[in-house]
Design a protein around this motif. Structure first.
Motif, PDB file in Angstrom:
ATOM      1  N   TYR A   1       0.810  -1.216   0.000  1.00  0.00           N
ATOM      2  CA  TYR A   1       0.000   0.000   0.000  1.00  0.00           C
ATOM      3  C   TYR A   1       0.848   1.272   0.000  1.00  0.00           C
ATOM      4  O   TYR A   1       0.297   2.367   0.092  1.00  0.00           O
ATOM      5  CB  TYR A   1      -0.947   0.007   1.202  1.00  0.00           C
ATOM      6  CG  TYR A   1      -2.105  -0.938   1.039  1.00  0.00           C
ATOM      7  CD1 TYR A   1      -3.247  -0.558   0.344  1.00  0.00           C
ATOM      8  CD2 TYR A   1      -2.053  -2.226   1.556  1.00  0.00           C
ATOM      9  CE1 TYR A   1      -4.303  -1.433   0.177  1.00  0.00           C
ATOM     10  CE2 TYR A   1      -3.099  -3.110   1.397  1.00  0.00           C
ATOM     11  CZ  TYR A   1      -4.228  -2.706   0.708  1.00  0.00           C
ATOM     12  OH  TYR A   1      -5.276  -3.586   0.542  1.00  0.00           O
ATOM     13  N   LEU A   2       2.163   1.133  -0.100  1.00  0.00           N
ATOM     14  CA  LEU A   2       3.032   2.290  -0.259  1.00  0.00           C
ATOM     15  C   LEU A   2       3.315   2.452  -1.750  1.00  0.00           C
ATOM     16  O   LEU A   2       4.170   1.776  -2.316  1.00  0.00           O
ATOM     17  CB  LEU A   2       4.327   2.096   0.527  1.00  0.00           C
ATOM     18  CG  LEU A   2       4.171   1.977   2.051  1.00  0.00           C
ATOM     19  CD1 LEU A   2       5.525   1.767   2.703  1.00  0.00           C
ATOM     20  CD2 LEU A   2       3.476   3.204   2.630  1.00  0.00           C
ATOM     21  N   VAL A   3       2.580   3.336  -2.384  1.00  0.00           N
ATOM     22  CA  VAL A   3       2.657   3.533  -3.834  1.00  0.00           C
ATOM     23  C   VAL A   3       3.434   4.815  -4.109  1.00  0.00           C
ATOM     24  O   VAL A   3       3.064   5.899  -3.633  1.00  0.00           O
ATOM     25  CB  VAL A   3       1.248   3.608  -4.456  1.00  0.00           C
ATOM     26  CG1 VAL A   3       1.338   3.813  -5.960  1.00  0.00           C
ATOM     27  CG2 VAL A   3       0.460   2.345  -4.135  1.00  0.00           C
ATOM     28  N   LEU A   4       4.518   4.681  -4.870  1.00  0.00           N
ATOM     29  CA  LEU A   4       5.315   5.848  -5.246  1.00  0.00           C
ATOM     30  C   LEU A   4       4.667   6.537  -6.437  1.00  0.00           C
ATOM     31  O   LEU A   4       4.631   5.993  -7.540  1.00  0.00           O
ATOM     32  CB  LEU A   4       6.749   5.419  -5.585  1.00  0.00           C
ATOM     33  CG  LEU A   4       7.587   4.921  -4.401  1.00  0.00           C
ATOM     34  CD1 LEU A   4       8.919   4.389  -4.894  1.00  0.00           C
ATOM     35  CD2 LEU A   4       7.802   6.034  -3.385  1.00  0.00           C
ATOM     36  N   ASP A   5       4.145   7.723  -6.194  1.00  0.00           N
ATOM     37  CA  ASP A   5       3.473   8.493  -7.239  1.00  0.00           C
ATOM     38  C   ASP A   5       3.663   9.969  -6.932  1.00  0.00           C
ATOM     39  O   ASP A   5       3.809  10.355  -5.762  1.00  0.00           O
ATOM     40  CB  ASP A   5       1.984   8.137  -7.297  1.00  0.00           C
ATOM     41  CG  ASP A   5       1.313   8.685  -8.547  1.00  0.00           C
ATOM     42  OD1 ASP A   5       0.819   9.833  -8.487  1.00  0.00           O
ATOM     43  OD2 ASP A   5       1.284   7.992  -9.569  1.00  0.00           O
ATOM     44  N   HIS A   6       3.669  10.801  -7.979  1.00  0.00           N
ATOM     45  CA  HIS A   6       3.888  12.229  -7.755  1.00  0.00           C
ATOM     46  C   HIS A   6       2.748  12.866  -6.968  1.00  0.00           C
ATOM     47  O   HIS A   6       2.937  13.930  -6.357  1.00  0.00           O
ATOM     48  CB  HIS A   6       4.076  12.943  -9.094  1.00  0.00           C
ATOM     49  CG  HIS A   6       2.856  12.914  -9.967  1.00  0.00           C
ATOM     50  ND1 HIS A   6       2.545  11.848 -10.798  1.00  0.00           N
ATOM     51  CD2 HIS A   6       1.855  13.814 -10.133  1.00  0.00           C
ATOM     52  CE1 HIS A   6       1.430  12.101 -11.448  1.00  0.00           C
ATOM     53  NE2 HIS A   6       0.983  13.284 -11.063  1.00  0.00           N
ATOM     54  N   ARG A   7       1.559  12.239  -6.950  1.00  0.00           N
ATOM     55  CA  ARG A   7       0.446  12.769  -6.172  1.00  0.00           C
ATOM     56  C   ARG A   7       0.522  12.381  -4.708  1.00  0.00           C
ATOM     57  O   ARG A   7      -0.112  13.016  -3.871  1.00  0.00           O
ATOM     58  CB  ARG A   7      -0.868  12.270  -6.773  1.00  0.00           C
ATOM     59  CG  ARG A   7      -1.175  12.825  -8.158  1.00  0.00           C
ATOM     60  CD  ARG A   7      -2.299  12.081  -8.818  1.00  0.00           C
ATOM     61  NE  ARG A   7      -1.871  10.735  -9.207  1.00  0.00           N
ATOM     62  CZ  ARG A   7      -2.671   9.840  -9.797  1.00  0.00           C
ATOM     63  NH1 ARG A   7      -3.933  10.155 -10.047  1.00  0.00           N
ATOM     64  NH2 ARG A   7      -2.208   8.658 -10.135  1.00  0.00           N
ATOM     65  N   ASN A   8       1.297  11.353  -4.401  1.00  0.00           N
ATOM     66  CA  ASN A   8       1.432  10.891  -3.016  1.00  0.00           C
ATOM     67  C   ASN A   8       2.600  11.631  -2.360  1.00  0.00           C
ATOM     68  O   ASN A   8       3.639  11.053  -2.047  1.00  0.00           O
ATOM     69  CB  ASN A   8       1.650   9.373  -2.998  1.00  0.00           C
ATOM     70  CG  ASN A   8       1.373   8.775  -1.640  1.00  0.00           C
ATOM     71  OD1 ASN A   8       1.058   9.469  -0.681  1.00  0.00           O
ATOM     72  ND2 ASN A   8       1.490   7.461  -1.550  1.00  0.00           N
TER      73      ASN A   8
END
Length: 210
Positions: free
Chosen positions: A134-141
């Motif tokens: 559930y740790l998603v690397l994304d520019h929105r996170n």
């Protein structure tokens, strides 16, 4: 004549009795075989049902190493604000309590290339990002990627400090750059001093009137 007729009659009676006994014995054997066959079929059916039940049970239990399921970034953002995340990591960053497994006293200069191969975790000690789906690397996170940025220099922390695998570290660099391009992360622009004389020449001095 009479003794001969009696002997013939007695022989016929014995033959009839023996034939009846053989028929009864044959029927009893057939009944036993049929019962054994039915019992075997019942046992086979019960074994098949047990195997099917066990297979269904195993299929219903999720595989903790499976990473083929795509987690939306919105779910990851909600997860960072949930009680489950607070209970797991507390007030620390996700990489603070992580320790690398390595041979010898000193750790290798580079971390492993990747923790996930063919959709499953292939190591017993995955990096902080790969171990938690559930740790998603994304520019929105931004709340997650800010944990990997130094508060002093504004640069992304090295993988030797965070313990990220090479693939996750590359995804982190891409997410940070995109967040900066979209204006989701603030950062300090380095101050540069320019020698304007190289562009505009020496300023002309006004002549003083005598």
């Amino acid at each position: 004549m009479l003794p001969m007729a009696r002997s013939i009659l007695n022989g016929l009676v014995q033959i009839t009795r023996s034939s009846r006994g053989a028929a009864f014995h044959t029927s009893s054997l057939m009944g036993c075989k049929a019962g054994d066959t039915e019992n075997n079929n019942t046992g086979d059916n019960a074994g098949a049902d047990a195997d099917a039940t066990e297979a269904n049970t195993q299929s219903s239990v999720p595989d903790v190493n499976d990473r083929t399921k795509v987690i939306p970034v919105e779910s990851s953002i909600r997860y960072l604000k949930s009680a489950a995340y607070k209970q797991t990591y507390g007030d620390d960053f996700v990489w603070t309590q992580y320790r690398r497994n390595h041979k010898g006293m000193y750790a290798p200069r580079k971390t492993r290339k990747t923790c996930i191969r063919q959709g499953k975790i292939s190591t017993g000690n995955p990096c902080p990002i790969c171990r938690d789906e559930y740790l998603v690397l994304d520019h929105r996170n931004t709340e997650l990627i800010e944990q990997f940025i130094s508060p002093h220099s504004g640069e992304v922390l090295s993988y030797s400090k965070t313990g990220l695998c090479q693939k996750s570290h590359l995804r982190l660099l891409v997410a940070v750059q995109r967040a900066r391009d979209y204006g989701l992360l603030t950062y300090d622009v380095p101050f540069r001093e320019y020698d304007y004389s190289e562009y505009y020449g020496q300023p002309k001095q006004k002549q003083q009137k005598s």
